[in-house]
Design a protein around this motif. Sequence first.
Motif, PDB file in Angstrom:
ATOM      1  N   LYS A 376      74.033  -8.412  95.543  1.00 48.80           N
ATOM      2  CA  LYS A 376      73.997  -7.033  96.183  1.00 48.80           C
ATOM      3  C   LYS A 376      74.307  -7.487  97.593  1.00 48.80           C
ATOM      4  CE  LYS A 376      70.531  -4.244  95.755  1.00 48.80           C
ATOM      5  NZ  LYS A 376      69.949  -4.072  96.835  1.00 48.80           N
ATOM      6  N   ALA A 379      77.423  -9.050  98.660  1.00 50.28           N
ATOM      7  CA  ALA A 379      78.663  -7.973  98.329  1.00 50.28           C
ATOM      8  C   ALA A 379      78.857  -7.161  99.410  1.00 50.28           C
ATOM      9  CB  ALA A 379      78.340  -7.172  97.027  1.00 50.28           C
ATOM     10  N   ASN A 380      77.518  -6.781  99.765  1.00 49.84           N
ATOM     11  CA  ASN A 380      77.854  -5.822 101.198  1.00 49.84           C
ATOM     12  C   ASN A 380      78.251  -6.563 102.472  1.00 49.84           C
ATOM     13  OD1 ASN A 380      77.277  -3.563  99.760  1.00 49.84           O
ATOM     14  ND2 ASN A 380      74.984  -3.546 100.262  1.00 49.84           N
ATOM     15  N   LEU A 389      83.640  -8.105  95.652  1.00 51.88           N
ATOM     16  CA  LEU A 389      83.286  -9.091  94.835  1.00 51.88           C
ATOM     17  C   LEU A 389      83.154  -8.708  93.317  1.00 51.88           C
ATOM     18  CD1 LEU A 389      81.735 -11.739  95.186  1.00 51.88           C
ATOM     19  CD2 LEU A 389      79.399 -10.644  94.893  1.00 51.88           C
ATOM     20  N   TRP A 393      78.565 -10.292  87.481  1.00 55.27           N
ATOM     21  CA  TRP A 393      77.729 -10.883  88.490  1.00 55.27           C
ATOM     22  C   TRP A 393      76.615 -11.494  87.469  1.00 55.27           C
ATOM     23  CZ3 TRP A 393      76.241  -6.798  92.598  1.00 55.27           C
ATOM     24  CH2 TRP A 393      77.519  -6.605  93.504  1.00 55.27           C
ATOM     25  N   ASP A 395      73.131 -12.944  88.528  1.00 54.68           N
ATOM     26  CA  ASP A 395      72.386 -13.000  89.802  1.00 54.68           C
ATOM     27  C   ASP A 395      70.911 -13.782  89.284  1.00 54.68           C
ATOM     28  OD1 ASP A 395      70.559 -12.482  91.743  1.00 54.68           O
ATOM     29  OD2 ASP A 395      71.596 -10.692  92.430  1.00 54.68           O
TER      30      ASP A 395
ATOM     31  N   GLU B   3      72.569  -6.330  86.503  1.00 59.47           N
ATOM     32  CA  GLU B   3      73.589  -6.845  87.307  1.00 59.47           C
ATOM     33  C   GLU B   3      74.689  -5.626  87.499  1.00 59.47           C
ATOM     34  OE1 GLU B   3      73.595 -10.040  84.922  1.00 59.47           O
ATOM     35  OE2 GLU B   3      72.551 -11.303  86.231  1.00 59.47           O
ATOM     36  N   ALA B   6      73.330  -3.788  90.022  1.00 59.50           N
ATOM     37  CA  ALA B   6      73.364  -4.197  91.257  1.00 59.50           C
ATOM     38  C   ALA B   6      74.710  -3.903  92.188  1.00 59.50           C
ATOM     39  CB  ALA B   6      73.441  -5.722  91.354  1.00 59.50           C
ATOM     40  N   LYS B   7      75.726  -3.698  91.411  1.00 58.74           N
ATOM     41  CA  LYS B   7      76.755  -3.353  92.014  1.00 58.74           C
ATOM     42  C   LYS B   7      76.801  -1.861  92.558  1.00 58.74           C
ATOM     43  CE  LYS B   7      79.937  -6.418  89.531  1.00 58.74           C
ATOM     44  NZ  LYS B   7      81.070  -6.650  88.421  1.00 58.74           N
ATOM     45  N   LEU B   9      74.020  -0.120  93.250  1.00 62.05           N
ATOM     46  CA  LEU B   9      73.095  -0.005  94.405  1.00 62.05           C
ATOM     47  C   LEU B   9      73.714  -0.476  95.595  1.00 62.05           C
ATOM     48  CD1 LEU B   9      69.966  -1.204  92.726  1.00 62.05           C
ATOM     49  CD2 LEU B   9      70.726   0.824  93.254  1.00 62.05           C
ATOM     50  N   ALA B  10      74.645  -1.638  95.567  1.00 63.29           N
ATOM     51  CA  ALA B  10      75.406  -2.104  96.702  1.00 63.29           C
ATOM     52  C   ALA B  10      76.342  -0.829  97.216  1.00 63.29           C
ATOM     53  CB  ALA B  10      76.259  -3.285  96.281  1.00 63.29           C
ATOM     54  N   GLU B  13      73.917   1.553  98.900  1.00 59.95           N
ATOM     55  CA  GLU B  13      73.687   1.010 100.130  1.00 59.95           C
ATOM     56  C   GLU B  13      74.633   1.176 101.373  1.00 59.95           C
ATOM     57  OE1 GLU B  13      72.337  -2.736  99.877  1.00 59.95           O
ATOM     58  OE2 GLU B  13      70.329  -2.343  98.520  1.00 59.95           O
ATOM     59  N   ARG B  14      75.669   0.739 100.746  1.00 64.37           N
ATOM     60  CA  ARG B  14      76.890   0.852 101.829  1.00 64.37           C
ATOM     61  C   ARG B  14      77.095   2.425 102.222  1.00 64.37           C
ATOM     62  NH1 ARG B  14      79.333  -3.260  98.958  1.00 64.37           N
ATOM     63  NH2 ARG B  14      80.653  -1.840  97.837  1.00 64.37           N
ATOM     64  N   GLN B 136      65.646  -4.630  94.061  1.00 68.87           N
ATOM     65  CA  GLN B 136      65.639  -4.673  92.455  1.00 68.87           C
ATOM     66  C   GLN B 136      64.815  -5.596  91.792  1.00 68.87           C
ATOM     67  OE1 GLN B 136      69.853  -4.970  91.826  1.00 68.87           O
ATOM     68  NE2 GLN B 136      69.659  -4.340  89.635  1.00 68.87           N
TER      69      GLN B 136
END
Lengths: 486, 404
Positions: A376, A379-380, A389, A393, A395, B3, B6-7, B9-10, B13-14, B136
């Motif tokens: 994550k 990716a940011n 990305l 994934w 992770d 996973e 996670a995408k 959440l990414a 976050e942005r 996470q």
Amino acid sequence: MDKLFLIDGHALVFKMYYAFLRRPMVNSKGADMSILFGFTKYLLEMLEREKPTHVAVAFDPPGGTFRNQMYPEYKGTRPPTPQLVIEALEPLTELVQSMNIPVLCIPGFEADDVLGSAATQFAGDNLDVYMVTPDKDYGQLIGPHAFQLKPGKSGTDAELVTEASLCEKWGISEPVQVIDMLAICGDTADNVPGVKGVGEVGAAKLIAKYGSVENIYDHLSELTPRLQAQFEEARPHIDLSKALVTIKTDMDLPVSLEDMRFTGQFQPRLAELFNQYEFSSLRKYLAGHLTGTPSTNTPESVHGPAKNEGPCTVSPISVHGPALLADARKAGKVGLVPSGAQLILAVEGNVSQMPLQEAKTILEDASVAKYGVDLKKTANLLAAEGIALNGTWNDIQLMHYVLNPERSHELAALAQTYLGVSLEESAPATTGSLFDEAPEEEDSPRLREAAVMIPLGDRLRKNCPPSTTKWKSPWPKCWRRWNATA
Amino acid sequence: MEEPLAKVLAQMERDGVKVDMEQLRVFADGLRKELVQREAHIRELAGEPELNISSPKQVGDVLFDKLKLDPKAKKSGSKSQYSTDEATLVAIADRHPIVEEILEFRAVKKLLSTYIEPFPSYISPVDGRVHTTFNQALTATGRLSSSNPNLQNIPVRSERGKEIRKAFVPGTPDGLIVSADYSQIELRIMAHLSCDAHLTQAFRDGVDVHAATAAKIFGIPVEEVTREQRGMAKTANFGIMYGISSFGLAQRLHMSRSAAKELIDGYFASFPAIRSFIDDSIAFARENGYVETLFGRRRYLPDISARNATVRALAERNAVNAPIQGTSADIIKLAMIGVAARMKEAGLRSKMVLQIHDELLFDALPDEVPALQALVKDVMENVIRLSVPLTVECSAGINWLEAH
């Protein structure tokens, strides 16, 4: 001067049991390895540090001992032996024997008696005996050539008890008087009755003054009325107490001194056991100590070249960017580790450090799965550069979190546990010969991290519960499409 | 599931969420004023015009030396002062009005210094939004946590805390905040996992489950349940899930221990399946060393066979609680993924911005709101078929407070 180390295996096992109770060491199959690991590591460290010429380990046998015959309530107050301790006995015996160290376990007698006999019979002008145990009962065995080594919290702070220090501590004149002391103060843990109301300090003072239990009874009238009463009360069982706390020193031992000689050579079986139990961090003790051909039964390791004979380390090969990208595309996988403003990519033991933009195509390629830690975040980072990305994934951090949420997800520890690989420095990464210009500043530790991403990821994935496969998504088509891209 | 999440959440976050600084400033000023007032009042009550209420030592001295509110209080600790922690104060709260005032003062101070004052530092100068980081891999239960700033911690249930929600606003001037909250998800999961007939039926019928619980325990028809009884049942419902003891229940409900024990016994008599659920969970943990959620997320509980009773009791509570909390965490995570997928498919430009407790928050464009609400509700309620329905309350407003 020869040194004989006699190890109270029983005490050590319990020490390890309690030490790991809160944070057990569990291997990748979920088995609790704490006692085995702790014991073995302690032993190896001690052997390395002290370099004894002779070693033996004694365990308490299952079933009772002669003391139970004497006094059925002996150790009656103890809680039942924990299952983990019982189960550890056999594997530990095997481990110790694979180090070519004799294991003494004689039915009917406690480890104390075995070690006591060995100490008494072998200590002499040419041989110093060290009894490794925290148990105070051993004080009675100390002599000019026999010492007690009380293990401390870690291997280093062990306390050496000599005749002089023992006598000074308790104010007595001879170690054998410890028996009298113990007979008086009794032992609550072992359920040995003593003189009620008299503890260690009181007992020590009395023995210092009168020398022995018998003498105290001879001079009973000199004691305070209270003490007199207490000793009178104890008179019927005082002999029994004394017998219970006396450690036997006259046993016929099944091994000779020569049998206990420590050669420093371990059997190949030990390496196999280390692999089986996943004690990768202990492998360093094996180097140079194995007799015969070591078995090549190593766990999955990174396909690196140049493996040293020590612990498995990672030796990634640095290659030219485009070559790696092509490989990754073919393999459909790539490992990632950010390094400063750049990115390190890895596949099949090869690594390449490159600026972000150079990796853009493969990063955005949805057919190439991505392996890394905290993707994550990565990716940011990439998004800030306008790079997406894509692809599945994998992770490491998340996979391990699902396996065990409360353990550390630190990469080095995981690599050790699941791959048997150390991320420590071994040899510097070798460079391929395809370069026209010199490579950029290389980030060795990160390169190694990158190299383990894919193998570690795959290994963890195998252990992960197939949770979402149990669950049917209500919107399968949409789900699939979405999963393919970020 | 982690996973794909996670995408999501990414992206969240942005995107971040917009905070109305002016609103916060006004609120902070109000709080500061309140602090000054309370301080004066406390000083008056104590008869100490110079009292520093933030000094536990001084407070302790006033409460126990001067006012002698607890003859048994003793000094302890390295600085040898009286303990003035919350538990201690709550226990003597009814002996003097000053105690309550001090507790309130502290609450306000904490709100101000821990949550409100640091906020401006989290606002990005680039877009005027707060970008929290979602952790996470942190909690033992499987729930998400957030940091920089920690949004899970904001005391939004209290009266004052609610005001903070007012400051969370949509990114566009005419936009709306949409909030979607799972009602009583943990209780529903417990009903499903324990297969308790009564609880399950109550949820299926859509009745007030706490009232229904009370009715069953006290053996009276639902209509006659008093407010008080409902409250007791509610506390019992949640308490049981977290493994509360009769002692804890007694404290919570201000009743005697024996009365609490009676209540608990009554509870289990009416809901025997829950009793066996608890026993089975603990037994499973003992045998296997871990417990699992519906989706296979594990929590290891080595302390379940500890000799120390307190330590063991904690592990036992976790054995009951972890599958429930964990499963609700799983469901929320799956719902988030589903919502993100469907939003993308529908081409919505609104954004999912926060996940707190059992709630999802969205920054929405006004014309997309009806579609968004319908979509979100549909996903959240249907992400998994349980024996009880999962109901979601979904509403919109000009800020988070309005939307809730």
